[in-house]
Design a protein around this motif. Structure first.
Motif, PDB file in Angstrom:
ATOM      1  N   SER A  52     -28.099  41.890 -25.872  1.00  0.00           N
ATOM      2  CA  SER A  52     -29.139  42.911 -26.018  1.00  0.00           C
ATOM      3  C   SER A  52     -30.517  42.280 -26.153  1.00  0.00           C
ATOM      4  O   SER A  52     -31.514  42.985 -26.149  1.00  0.00           O
ATOM      5  CB  SER A  52     -28.849  43.754 -27.259  1.00  0.00           C
ATOM      6  N   LEU A  90     -24.057  39.809 -20.084  1.00  0.00           N
ATOM      7  CA  LEU A  90     -23.981  41.181 -19.560  1.00  0.00           C
ATOM      8  C   LEU A  90     -24.888  42.071 -20.409  1.00  0.00           C
ATOM      9  O   LEU A  90     -24.704  42.164 -21.630  1.00  0.00           O
ATOM     10  CB  LEU A  90     -22.520  41.678 -19.633  1.00  0.00           C
ATOM     11  N   TYR A 132     -38.778  49.501 -25.508  1.00  0.00           N
ATOM     12  CA  TYR A 132     -37.710  48.890 -26.298  1.00  0.00           C
ATOM     13  C   TYR A 132     -36.825  48.033 -25.400  1.00  0.00           C
ATOM     14  O   TYR A 132     -36.912  46.815 -25.393  1.00  0.00           O
ATOM     15  CB  TYR A 132     -36.907  49.975 -27.020  1.00  0.00           C
ATOM     16  N   ARG A 133     -35.991  48.695 -24.582  1.00  0.00           N
ATOM     17  CA  ARG A 133     -35.055  47.908 -23.787  1.00  0.00           C
ATOM     18  C   ARG A 133     -35.730  47.131 -22.680  1.00  0.00           C
ATOM     19  O   ARG A 133     -35.319  46.022 -22.362  1.00  0.00           O
ATOM     20  CB  ARG A 133     -33.933  48.804 -23.238  1.00  0.00           C
ATOM     21  N   ASP A 173     -22.581  44.184 -40.108  1.00  0.00           N
ATOM     22  CA  ASP A 173     -22.260  45.345 -39.247  1.00  0.00           C
ATOM     23  C   ASP A 173     -20.853  45.847 -39.555  1.00  0.00           C
ATOM     24  O   ASP A 173     -20.611  47.056 -39.659  1.00  0.00           O
ATOM     25  CB  ASP A 173     -22.264  44.946 -37.750  1.00  0.00           C
TER      26      ASP A 173
HETATM   27  N1  LIG Z   1     -28.132  47.048 -24.376  1.00  0.00           N
HETATM   28  C1  LIG Z   1     -27.137  46.216 -24.661  1.00  0.00           C
HETATM   29  N2  LIG Z   1     -26.627  45.417 -23.698  1.00  0.00           N
HETATM   30  C2  LIG Z   1     -25.608  44.576 -23.949  1.00  0.00           C
HETATM   31  N3  LIG Z   1     -25.034  44.451 -25.165  1.00  0.00           N
HETATM   32  C3  LIG Z   1     -25.504  45.209 -26.165  1.00  0.00           C
HETATM   33  C4  LIG Z   1     -26.574  46.130 -25.971  1.00  0.00           C
HETATM   34  N4  LIG Z   1     -26.824  46.722 -27.161  1.00  0.00           N
HETATM   35  C5  LIG Z   1     -25.949  46.221 -28.034  1.00  0.00           C
HETATM   36  N5  LIG Z   1     -25.148  45.296 -27.458  1.00  0.00           N
HETATM   37  C6  LIG Z   1     -24.056  44.510 -28.054  1.00  0.00           C
HETATM   38  O1  LIG Z   1     -23.583  45.168 -29.217  1.00  0.00           O
HETATM   39  C7  LIG Z   1     -23.833  44.351 -30.370  1.00  0.00           C
HETATM   40  C8  LIG Z   1     -24.201  45.194 -31.574  1.00  0.00           C
HETATM   41  O2  LIG Z   1     -25.201  46.118 -31.222  1.00  0.00           O
HETATM   42  P1  LIG Z   1     -26.499  46.379 -32.121  1.00  0.00           P
HETATM   43  O3  LIG Z   1     -26.993  47.739 -31.808  1.00  0.00           O
HETATM   44  O4  LIG Z   1     -26.265  45.971 -33.525  1.00  0.00           O
HETATM   45  O5  LIG Z   1     -27.460  45.318 -31.397  1.00  0.00           O
HETATM   46  P2  LIG Z   1     -28.990  44.977 -31.616  1.00  0.00           P
HETATM   47  O6  LIG Z   1     -29.358  45.122 -33.050  1.00  0.00           O
HETATM   48  O7  LIG Z   1     -29.803  45.686 -30.577  1.00  0.00           O
HETATM   49  O8  LIG Z   1     -29.048  43.455 -31.189  1.00  0.00           O
HETATM   50  P3  LIG Z   1     -28.278  42.252 -31.803  1.00  0.00           P
HETATM   51  O9  LIG Z   1     -27.038  42.797 -32.459  1.00  0.00           O
HETATM   52  O10 LIG Z   1     -27.997  41.364 -30.642  1.00  0.00           O
HETATM   53  O11 LIG Z   1     -29.191  41.635 -32.810  1.00  0.00           O
HETATM   54  C9  LIG Z   1     -24.930  43.394 -29.932  1.00  0.00           C
HETATM   55  O12 LIG Z   1     -24.908  42.203 -30.701  1.00  0.00           O
HETATM   56  C10 LIG Z   1     -24.580  43.137 -28.495  1.00  0.00           C
HETATM   57  O13 LIG Z   1     -23.519  42.200 -28.366  1.00  0.00           O
END
Ligand SMILES: Nc1ncnc2c1ncn2[C@@H]1O[C@H](COP(=O)(O)OP(=O)(O)OP(=O)(O)O)[C@@H](O)[C@H]1O
Length: 299
Positions: free
Chosen positions: A57, A85, A94-95, A170
């Protein structure tokens, strides 16, 4: 600062949030990486010669996951073929920005990157959906679509595993949340280190026992590039309460995070308990929650 607790001869520069040990930078790196290696080997997370997609992410967890997996793969010769991926939900501000970080990771860690977008998969972006229906429940549904998008990406890339950056905080949060909601079905699954995505591609969580605070420290001292802005849309309010509760408890005793995870792992659901069944949608074949999200999409 006092001397490093490993007696390596250097001065400590940090206190580990997880154990309270005072360590120098190098000994912290070693302890942090060794614990993840131990998690991977003890749970037999990966078979040698496998292809692994790292769900990236651009945030701190998945960035640290990509960095450490690459490092351990080389150090311990796991023989893994690693690839990134990412899912582009279509959230401006954001994204789009965090994907730039993932592209930087792709170049820095020399891993291929595949980006799948909601626009291509479903025909709309989260920006468009929120403009249409507002912010109520958008976080929950976005999460369901992301799961499905990651599954589709994993199938497309023909990987053997999908690794996510979920960390100990988490998992503990999710255990707490499911207890507070009385959600037995999810409670029994949420602390598993390996879960089946439904397509036979296992999802694995190598950072399951890694504390969030240590991930931030590791990224800081390793000077890793990551994206730290919160999503511009409404956060998942219920998870927010569980997070605040967990952070308050952690201040009193940091081992509470591990204790909650271990409680989650040891929980056995009474056979007479009323369990909801996970049904599959007869139209799309995905589990019902995904089908519900799809129905929400066509409303
Ligand atoms: N847009 C995305 N693309 C790919 N994988 C994602 C995405 N969003 C989340 N993930 C996966 O899900 C996990 C947990 O999601 P969470 O929403 O906690 O992520 P985040 O806070 O945006 O980023 P991170 O956990 O990497 O710090 C992420 O660590 C990542 O592996």
């Amino acid at each position: 600062m006092p001397p490093c607790s490993t007696k390596c001869g250097k001065n400590a520069i940090l206190k580990r949030p997880k154990t309270g040990d005072v360590l120098c930078k190098e000994c912290f790196f070693e302890a942090f990486e060794n614990e993840i290696h131990f998690t991977i080997t003890r749970a037999k997370l990966f078979k040698p010669n496998s292809k692994v997609a790292i769900a990236a992410s651009g945030g701190k967890d998945s960035t640290v996951l990509a960095y450490v997996l690459k490092l351990l793969n080389q150090k311990y010769d796991y023989k893994l073929d690693l690839t990134l991926l990412s899912i582009d939900e279509g959230i401006t501000g954001y994204r789009d920005d965090s994907l730039e970080t993932v592209k930087q990771n792709r170049d820095d860690y020399e891993m291929p990157l595949k980006i799948m977008s909601y626009k291509d998969l479903y025909g709309w972006t989260m920006d468009e959906i929120v403009a249409e229906i507002g912010r109520k429940n958008n976080c929950t549904f976005c999460g369901v679509f992301r799961r499905q998008a990651l599954d589709r990406g994993a199938v497309l890339l023909k990987v053997d595993y999908l690794a996510t950056g979920h960390n100990a905080d988490d998992i503990a949060e999710t255990v707490l949340m499911n207890i507070l909601r009385g959600d037995l079905a999810r409670l029994s699954r949420c602390s598993a280190i390996i879960t089946d995505s439904g397509d036979g591609i296992p999802r694995v969580k190598p950072l399951k026992y890694t504390y969030e605070k240590e991930i931030v420290m590791y990224a800081y001292f390793r000077k890793l590039v990551y994206f730290s802005t919160e999503c511009v849309f409404a956060p998942n309010a219920y998870r927010g309460h569980a997070r605040v509760l967990l952070k308050d408890l952690e201040k009193i005793d940091p081992s509470v995070i591990m204790n909650i995870i271990q409680s989650g792992e040891s929980l056995k659901i009474n056979e007479s308990a009323n369990m909801p069944t996970l049904r599959k949608c007869n139209r799309c074949g995905f589990e019902q929650r995904i089908a519900q999200a799809r129905d929400w999409q066509v409303k």
